[in-house]
Write an enzyme that holds these catalytic residues in place. Sequence first.
Site, PDB file in Angstrom:
ATOM      1  N   ASP A  75      -2.574   9.092   4.618  1.00  0.00           N
ATOM      2  CA  ASP A  75      -3.127   9.136   3.256  1.00  0.00           C
ATOM      3  C   ASP A  75      -4.021   7.933   2.977  1.00  0.00           C
ATOM      4  O   ASP A  75      -4.380   7.669   1.842  1.00  0.00           O
ATOM      5  CB  ASP A  75      -1.996   9.221   2.215  1.00  0.00           C
ATOM      6  CG  ASP A  75      -1.083   7.991   2.227  1.00  0.00           C
ATOM      7  OD1 ASP A  75      -1.351   7.040   2.998  1.00  0.00           O
ATOM      8  OD2 ASP A  75      -0.099   7.978   1.463  1.00  0.00           O
ATOM      9  N   ASP A 107       5.025  -4.989   5.953  1.00  0.00           N
ATOM     10  CA  ASP A 107       5.877  -4.172   5.085  1.00  0.00           C
ATOM     11  C   ASP A 107       7.251  -3.919   5.694  1.00  0.00           C
ATOM     12  O   ASP A 107       7.499  -4.222   6.864  1.00  0.00           O
ATOM     13  CB  ASP A 107       5.174  -2.837   4.783  1.00  0.00           C
ATOM     14  CG  ASP A 107       4.513  -2.218   6.015  1.00  0.00           C
ATOM     15  OD1 ASP A 107       4.885  -2.581   7.142  1.00  0.00           O
ATOM     16  OD2 ASP A 107       3.622  -1.368   5.857  1.00  0.00           O
ATOM     17  N   HIS A 109      -3.315   4.731   3.586  1.00  0.00           N
ATOM     18  CA  HIS A 109      -2.685   3.453   3.232  1.00  0.00           C
ATOM     19  C   HIS A 109      -2.937   2.394   4.309  1.00  0.00           C
ATOM     20  O   HIS A 109      -3.103   2.712   5.489  1.00  0.00           O
ATOM     21  CB  HIS A 109      -1.180   3.604   2.941  1.00  0.00           C
ATOM     22  CG  HIS A 109      -0.315   3.966   4.109  1.00  0.00           C
ATOM     23  ND1 HIS A 109       0.760   4.824   4.019  1.00  0.00           N
ATOM     24  CD2 HIS A 109      -0.332   3.560   5.413  1.00  0.00           C
ATOM     25  CE1 HIS A 109       1.350   4.921   5.183  1.00  0.00           C
ATOM     26  NE2 HIS A 109       0.706   4.172   6.056  1.00  0.00           N
ATOM     27  N   GLU A 152      -0.029   2.740  -1.024  1.00  0.00           N
ATOM     28  CA  GLU A 152      -0.297   4.153  -1.200  1.00  0.00           C
ATOM     29  C   GLU A 152      -1.431   4.359  -2.205  1.00  0.00           C
ATOM     30  O   GLU A 152      -1.838   3.405  -2.882  1.00  0.00           O
ATOM     31  CB  GLU A 152       0.996   4.849  -1.666  1.00  0.00           C
ATOM     32  CG  GLU A 152       2.159   4.689  -0.684  1.00  0.00           C
ATOM     33  CD  GLU A 152       2.000   5.502   0.609  1.00  0.00           C
ATOM     34  OE1 GLU A 152       0.878   5.607   1.136  1.00  0.00           O
ATOM     35  OE2 GLU A 152       3.018   6.021   1.107  1.00  0.00           O
TER      36      GLU A 152
END
Length: 262
Positions: A132, A63, A134, A139
């Site tokens: 979270d 990413d 990911h 997400e």
Amino acid sequence: MQVVICKDSNTAAALAAKILADRIQANPKIVLGLATGRTMERVYENLRQFPLKFADVSTFNLDEYIGIKRSDARSYWHYMHAHLFDHVDIKDENIHVLDGMAPDIWEAAAAYEDEIEVLGGIDLQLLGIGRDGHIGFNEPLSSFGSRTRTVYLTQTTREQNAPMFGGDFNQVPECAVTMGVGTILEARELMLLATGVEKAEILAQAIEGPITSMISATAIQLHPDCRVVTDVAAASALRHKDCYRRSIAGDIEFSEYKSMRA
Ligand code: F6R
């Protein structure tokens, strides 16, 4: 899935690096999927110590932030060069990092998928896990079939990554471009590294919880060859430790992990 619990974060990073080094030695033309973040810094630090040839290794990073130039010290392009690429003999043309400043980011995302395919797919994908849940920047609500694309980052992620942006989450870009969960699941092997007590709850949900797109990391449960390398702190919320083949408080015997399959 194989879960390896190391006595501390240094041992976990050393084991992850050893596994990477072994894979590169066994296949000098390996296609690696790489991750960034604080957890990986020690992995690359360890990996640099091995006398490895990277000349035929190809890499694809997971990413990148949108709107951050490659020359910016906060870009993942910069991170990868600082922590690994500048220290090894990898060829520039074999390095693939999404460009968050690409004029047509959607076209660039599609081209990234094509490049992975042209090189025959990713042999080993390294993963961290966000607070979270990911993986990459997938997400909550990312489809398990999702491909490389642009995403909005959650408040949790922007707060997690704020230290790299002067401690102010408002400075963390709102958008990123990431390999999809579907892209990640197509890698032939996955290795997720999670260390530290702040990852304990989310790691337990990723490994033991129900599979849900609200926690992208639960997708690793679907992969036939997945290894989780963790430390005692990050493993502290796991409820079924007796199920795992390795639950170690002492030093890892590196020679032994090879005989264990997922
Ligand atoms: C970064 C990435 C992210 C991180 C995750 C954990 O390329 O893919 O999923 O691995 O956010 O980051 P750290 O290690 O900083 O806690």
